[in-house]
Design an enzyme around this catalytic site. Sequence first.
Site, PDB file in Angstrom:
ATOM      1  N   GLN A  89       0.850  -1.201   0.000  1.00 12.46           N
ATOM      2  CA  GLN A  89       0.000   0.000   0.000  1.00 12.46           C
ATOM      3  C   GLN A  89       0.884   1.249   0.000  1.00 12.46           C
ATOM      4  O   GLN A  89       1.812   1.365   0.793  1.00 12.46           O
ATOM      5  CB  GLN A  89      -0.902   0.011   1.234  1.00 12.46           C
ATOM      6  CG  GLN A  89      -2.002  -1.029   1.213  1.00 12.46           C
ATOM      7  CD  GLN A  89      -3.177  -0.653   0.325  1.00 12.46           C
ATOM      8  OE1 GLN A  89      -3.190   0.396  -0.307  1.00 12.46           O
ATOM      9  NE2 GLN A  89      -4.178  -1.515   0.269  1.00 12.46           N
ATOM     10  N   GLU A 136      -2.641 -15.808  -3.646  1.00 13.27           N
ATOM     11  CA  GLU A 136      -2.213 -14.686  -4.495  1.00 13.27           C
ATOM     12  C   GLU A 136      -1.680 -15.221  -5.818  1.00 13.27           C
ATOM     13  O   GLU A 136      -1.078 -16.303  -5.866  1.00 13.27           O
ATOM     14  CB  GLU A 136      -1.119 -13.882  -3.765  1.00 13.27           C
ATOM     15  CG  GLU A 136      -0.363 -12.873  -4.585  1.00 13.27           C
ATOM     16  CD  GLU A 136      -1.249 -11.783  -5.153  1.00 13.27           C
ATOM     17  OE1 GLU A 136      -1.105 -11.505  -6.357  1.00 13.27           O
ATOM     18  OE2 GLU A 136      -2.084 -11.224  -4.415  1.00 13.27           O
ATOM     19  N   CYS A 164     -10.432  -0.923  -3.623  1.00 11.79           N
ATOM     20  CA  CYS A 164      -9.952   0.385  -4.084  1.00 11.79           C
ATOM     21  C   CYS A 164     -10.844   0.920  -5.202  1.00 11.79           C
ATOM     22  O   CYS A 164     -10.546   1.952  -5.801  1.00 11.79           O
ATOM     23  CB  CYS A 164      -8.498   0.286  -4.560  1.00 11.79           C
ATOM     24  SG  CYS A 164      -8.272  -0.869  -5.922  1.00 11.79           S
TER      25      CYS A 164
END
Length: 471
Positions: free
Chosen positions: A303, A353, A429
């Site tokens: 981030q 991931e 986001c």
Amino acid sequence: MGRKQTNKVIFENVTVLDAGAKGVSVAKAPEGQVIFIPNVVPGDVVDVQTLKKRKSYFEGKAIKFHEFSVDRVEPVCQHFGACGGCKWQNMKYDKQLFYKNQEVYNNLKRIGKIELPDFEPILGSEKQFFYRNKMEFGFSDTRWLNEIEIQSEDQSLSKKPALGFHIPRMWDKILDIEKCHLQEDPSNAIRNSIREFAVEHDMPFFNARNHEGFLRTLMIRTASTGEIMVLIQFFQEDKAQRELLLNFINVTFPQITSLQYVINGKANDTLYDQDIKLFKGRDYILEEMEGLKFSINAKSFYQTNSDQAYELYKITRDFAGLTGTELVYDLYTGTGTIAQFVSKQAKKVIGVEAVPEAIADATENAKRNSITNCEFYVGDMKNVFNDDFIAQHGHPDVVITDPPRDGMHKDVVEQLLKIGADKIVYVSCNSATQARDLALLDEMYKVTRVRPVDMFPQTHHVENVVLLEKR
């Protein structure tokens, strides 16, 4: 009414009504068409010259101000208006938060069409400038000139190379940046020193159109620990010039923790398929959060606002409401920061991931932090997150998901509905794609908590955290 001037329509005394998508503001023409206008603030009264006419709207620019909005402030950055980065720097910060909160609400309501609880107050950023931990700049021998420079008598300006940001919609033009207000010093000093040294020593800046030159990009990463990474991307190898520049950076800025470079002659300047070379120091920097240490290398996703990332993760952990007995799945785990952050309050955390390097980082970080109840797996989420995976690793009590801007693949949403965990914490986001996914989950889950988080002051971007509980 509108009047024509050189084939462009001019609308006079138009009141700017709202802040719209992508940082532009919204007004209406006398006949009711929407006009999108950059660099204005809701409440401004302006004359607008249209630049493009679409089927249902105009794109225009303000050419005269009759009244200034009470919500307007003076931008602090000399590059405001030309640089496309901080589009809301001319708006009071509390109003930025208001419009971000409104965008999240509108998306969840209009796109999601779901029942919503009262929002918890949007969390503003304590730092409104100098908050980014990663910046990327481009070298170019094709410098963008602003209007003042174009009107200047100084003919040499157009020949000066640039180190800065791409002008929006101009892939081959770079705006030279003297002072950026997004990353703490010594970021500006590093960038400006590199540019001056390179010009002084006749190092060719990249030309994107002709695909030639020597210096291509500069990346600077900083951490709350004070550590700094600098990576120079060269278009081609010139050992003598490369070492000259890297030695200069090393001597001038001895506080740099990691000095790296890459030789990239391919069509684009992405790093993910490149062999990155270490020149000095180590090939990562360390970030710290609640005593946990995370290594960040040149390719790592982290981030970009470290302070607000901590606040975002605290909200995520709070929404999850863990008691120490839960099996938690952390989807799109990245380098495993959220997984490790919540691990102290969970029985076990499984992170998934798609990027192998990120999973390698996550595993290494867990080892560094002596965390033994986190396991990380690599693979494309829509393929990996299936019945076999659940059978192998157990049925989750809580799912945390933090997908990219496109949101979750429909197969992932279907799998979430199939396994029916008690709670899902959805970090996003992009509240538009989040709303789409929430609508798909609505048959089984009710949204019980919502809290937007401002990670990027002076821009229109906003994160949002949603708690879904099983009906």
